[in-house]
Enzyme design. Structure first.
Site, PDB file in Angstrom:
ATOM      1  N   HIS A 185     -15.556  10.943  -1.197  1.00  0.00           N
ATOM      2  CA  HIS A 185     -14.088  11.569  -1.002  1.00  0.00           C
ATOM      3  C   HIS A 185     -13.378  10.832  -0.204  1.00  0.00           C
ATOM      4  CE1 HIS A 185     -14.223  14.486  -4.020  1.00  0.00           C
ATOM      5  NE2 HIS A 185     -15.309  14.982  -3.888  1.00  0.00           N
ATOM      6  N   ARG A 287      -5.992  13.012 -11.211  1.00  0.00           N
ATOM      7  CA  ARG A 287      -6.821  14.062 -10.865  1.00  0.00           C
ATOM      8  C   ARG A 287      -6.748  15.320 -10.792  1.00  0.00           C
ATOM      9  NH1 ARG A 287      -9.245   9.174  -7.757  1.00  0.00           N
ATOM     10  NH2 ARG A 287     -11.647   9.153  -8.555  1.00  0.00           N
ATOM     11  N   ARG A 323      -6.078  13.787 -16.454  1.00  0.00           N
ATOM     12  CA  ARG A 323      -7.485  14.276 -16.542  1.00  0.00           C
ATOM     13  C   ARG A 323      -7.687  15.753 -16.399  1.00  0.00           C
ATOM     14  NH1 ARG A 323     -12.272  12.440 -12.819  1.00  0.00           N
ATOM     15  NH2 ARG A 323     -11.249  13.786 -11.372  1.00  0.00           N
ATOM     16  N   GLU A 412     -18.866   8.954 -18.159  1.00  0.00           N
ATOM     17  CA  GLU A 412     -19.212   9.057 -16.587  1.00  0.00           C
ATOM     18  C   GLU A 412     -20.766   9.258 -16.747  1.00  0.00           C
ATOM     19  OE1 GLU A 412     -16.409  10.681 -13.996  1.00  0.00           O
ATOM     20  OE2 GLU A 412     -16.257  12.299 -15.730  1.00  0.00           O
ATOM     21  N   ASN A 435     -17.813   5.826 -10.723  1.00  0.00           N
ATOM     22  CA  ASN A 435     -18.211   6.486  -9.595  1.00  0.00           C
ATOM     23  C   ASN A 435     -19.217   7.367 -10.151  1.00  0.00           C
ATOM     24  OD1 ASN A 435     -16.186   5.418  -8.818  1.00  0.00           O
ATOM     25  ND2 ASN A 435     -14.919   7.458  -8.368  1.00  0.00           N
ATOM     26  N   ASP A 436     -18.868   8.165 -11.213  1.00  0.00           N
ATOM     27  CA  ASP A 436     -20.198   9.029 -11.648  1.00  0.00           C
ATOM     28  C   ASP A 436     -21.251   8.366 -12.580  1.00  0.00           C
ATOM     29  OD1 ASP A 436     -19.811  11.842 -10.769  1.00  0.00           O
ATOM     30  OD2 ASP A 436     -17.954  11.981 -11.623  1.00  0.00           O
ATOM     31  N   ARG A 446     -23.745  10.331  -5.267  1.00  0.00           N
ATOM     32  CA  ARG A 446     -22.466   9.353  -4.896  1.00  0.00           C
ATOM     33  C   ARG A 446     -22.059   9.315  -3.277  1.00  0.00           C
ATOM     34  NH1 ARG A 446     -17.492  11.364  -8.690  1.00  0.00           N
ATOM     35  NH2 ARG A 446     -16.303  10.526  -6.891  1.00  0.00           N
ATOM     36  N   CYS A 483     -11.498   3.588 -14.645  1.00  0.00           N
ATOM     37  CA  CYS A 483     -10.685   4.172 -13.411  1.00  0.00           C
ATOM     38  C   CYS A 483     -11.344   4.634 -12.356  1.00  0.00           C
ATOM     39  CB  CYS A 483      -9.848   5.402 -14.277  1.00  0.00           C
ATOM     40  SG  CYS A 483     -11.103   6.915 -14.654  1.00  0.00           S
TER      41      CYS A 483
HETATM   42  C1  PEP Z   1     -15.345   8.557 -11.654  1.00  0.00           C
HETATM   43  O1  PEP Z   1     -16.306   9.399 -11.448  1.00  0.00           O
HETATM   44  O2  PEP Z   1     -15.487   7.195 -11.588  1.00  0.00           O
HETATM   45  C2  PEP Z   1     -14.044   9.095 -11.504  1.00  0.00           C
HETATM   46  C3  PEP Z   1     -12.923   8.280 -11.805  1.00  0.00           C
HETATM   47  O3  PEP Z   1     -13.870  10.436 -11.288  1.00  0.00           O
HETATM   48  P1  PEP Z   1     -14.058  11.234  -9.863  1.00  0.00           P
HETATM   49  O4  PEP Z   1     -14.117  10.050  -8.889  1.00  0.00           O
HETATM   50  O5  PEP Z   1     -12.762  11.898  -9.692  1.00  0.00           O
HETATM   51  O6  PEP Z   1     -15.338  11.980 -10.203  1.00  0.00           O
HETATM   52 MG    MG Z   2     -16.206  11.326 -11.983  1.00  0.00          MG
END
Ligand code: PEP
Ligand code: MG
Length: 552
Positions: A185, A287, A323, A412, A435-436, A446, A483
């Protein structure tokens, strides 16, 4: 003597300023000795609670709307007469002020926790209040985001979404965290605010309060007590680089004219100014869960619609990918997250939340549809954490049922990438959340800075999943975007384009460098770079091979 600390640069740019450390919660001493004057102890305890309430009220008066409500409610709690009388009873029984306060809060906490789900949700606020009161009594630094009254570089172990609700972007020049990874974050927040940031920076929390640091969020370095000339040189070089990037503008295009849509990631009103100024083709990831954070219950459909409407108006005529709520795991929500899930990242999160709370999704879609109907933005809607074609099909049907024409899903979960053809066939577009996807591909949390090498989006296994997904979209003529944070790495963006990705969505601050990189290479060159990355042994080798090839 200057000292250099190394970490991972997660938000580009260079910043300098005095360090303000985010303090850990204070420890209540087990051996606090009472003064023997209960009245004096009582005065001290109540004065500390008043002081905490006053600070919270002052912060509420300058916080954005949603955060202001939380702070004002917390200030009221600090002035609760029942709490005060418990403290008074404690000191009258011969306890030290700090002990009486800690025990009164503990008793009050148990009462709240037992008083039904609504009150139980206030427990985290109460714990924060206790920490602030105890810190005031002990004369130790206040926990939470510091407010030294002047611009500063924020240094913390890591930041949680709740820590950042009141973070004043005008005062925070840079962010350095001891932990956290490239998709934490801290990284996402810093980038969205355009604040240079370095994470997983060992030794950062040992830097003394007030020491000057030079933060390079592109290189991932932090110089403690830098020479003045070093600072000047770094700032000048950064300015020159920005100016050269700004020279390239307009829609994303490779050197031979292949379109690659460049979009921005936003999390609500706070990001709108930077997002609309970014010369992007729209929003690739809105988001929405940030609307739901730090609240005891969901915002009403009307509240939601008003926010969506403001975003759509700001991007009228352009694309906005909304989203739906992504609650759970790293984004816990008071009213939906299961408190005792043994493994939250693998639990009821993302779209899965709607299995337990179907109304939440229904209401959100109704709010999005209402706002979309009143706007000229091209509103697309996508679901997070989709694992199967059946989930994608059900979500698309629900979205279309609200009169929203374009429904997609995020890729993801590795299962969705492996079966991307079937998932893509069940909806209108795909968006890869790297990211996920890296978290689940490498079974690496993560948020864990020490696993950053595994979370590296350059890892060929992750790139294979991106390839599968992009090819599936390509075969069906459906758009496939990226994204996740990886889209903001200019070199990796070239690889994604080569793998067949049709759009890249990132923090506004990252758009100029990605646009310039894409414009400097043909599609065939990008395909060649993608081939080099896929053939590499690991993430490090993939990055080096692509870097070397783009330099030649
Ligand atoms: C991701 O997981 O790459 C994503 C864009 O969603 P978030 O980072 O909000 O989980
Ligand atoms: Mg995600």
């Amino acid at each position: 003597m200057a000292q250099t600390l190394s970490g991972i640069g997660v938000s580009p740019g260079v910043a300098t300023g005095p360090v303000a450390q985010m303090a850990a919660p204070p420890v209540v001493p087990t051996d606090a000795t009472p003064s023997g004057d209960p009245e004096a102890e009582n005065q001290a305890a109540l004065a500390a609670m008043q002081a905490v309430a006053a600070t919270l009220e002052e912060r509420a008066s300058r916080a954005p709307e949603e955060a202001a409500g939380v702070l004002a409610a917390q200030a009221m709690m600090a002035q609760d007469p029942t709490l005060a009388s418990k403290v008074t009873a404690g000191v009258q029984a011969g306890k030290a002020a700090v002990t009486a306060v800690a025990e009164a809060f503990e008793e009050f906490r148990a009462m709240l926790a037992a008083a039904g789900p609504y009150m139980a949700e206030r427990v985290a606020d109460l714990d924060d209040l206790r920490n602030r009161t105890v810190a005031t009594l002990l004369g130790v630094p206040m926990p939470g985001v510091p407010d030294p009254g002047h611009p500063f570089v924020l240094v913390a172990v890591d930041l949680a979404p709740a820590d950042t609700a009141t973070l004043d972007a005008k005062r925070v020049r840079g962010i350095v965290t001891e932990e956290g990874g490239p998709t934490s974050h801290t990284a996402i927040l810093a980038k969205s605010l355009g604040i240079p940031a370095v994470v997983a920076c060992r030794g950062a929390t040992a830097v003394a309060e007030g020491d000057t640091v030079l933060v390079d969020g592109t290189e991932g370095s932090v110089i403690v007590s830098p020479e003045e000339a070093t600072v000047r040189e770094a700032l000048d070089a950064h300015e020159a680089k920005l100016a050269s990037l700004q020279a390239v503008s307009g829609p994303g295009r490779t050197a031979d004219g292949h379109p690659v849509q460049l979009l921005v990631n936003i999390a609500g009103d706070r990001d709108l100014a930077a997002a609309t100024a970014a010369d992007a083709e729209g929003v690739g990831l809105f988001r929405t869960e940030f609307l739901f954070l730090d609240r005891p219950d969901a915002p009403t459909s009307e509240e939601q619609q008003a926010v969506y409407q403001r975003v759509f108006e700001a991007f009228s005529g352009r694309k906005v990918v909304v989203r739906t709520l992504d609650a759970g795991a790293d984004k816990p929500l008071q009213f939906v997250t299961v408190p005792d899930e043994p493994n939250p990242a693998l639990g009821v999160r993302g779209l899965r939340t709607s299995r337990r709370h179907p109304r939440l999704l229904e209401e959100q879609l109704a709010a999005v549809a209402g706002a979309a109907a009143a706007s000229t933005a091209q509103v697309w809607v996508m679901a997070p954490m989709v694992s199967t074609p059946a989930e994608a099909a059900a979500f698309a049907e629900q979205v279309h049922g609200h009169g929203l024409g374009t429904a997609g899903v995020m890729v993801e979960v590795p299962a969705a990438a492996v079966r991307a053809r079937h998932v893509a066939a069940a909806c209108d577009f795909l968006s890869i959340g790297t990211n996920d996807l890296s978290q689940y591909t490498y079974a690496a949390d993560r948020m864990a800075g020490e696993l950053a090498d595994l979370l590296d989006a350059w890892q060929p296994a992750l790139l294979e999943l991106v390839r599968l997904t992009a090819e599936a979209g390509g075969a069906l003529g459906k758009p496939v975007g990226v994204c996740g944070e990886a889209a903001s790495d200019p070199l990796l963006a070239l690889v994604f384009v080569g793998l067949g990705v049709t759009s890249l969505s990132m923090a506004p601050v990252s758009v100029p460098a990605v646009r310039a990189a894409v414009a400097a290479h043909t599609l065939a060159e990008c395909r060649g770079l993608a081939g080099l990355a896929l053939e590499a042994e690991d993430g490090r080798a993939a990055r080096s091979a692509v870097r070397a090839a783009t330099r030649s």
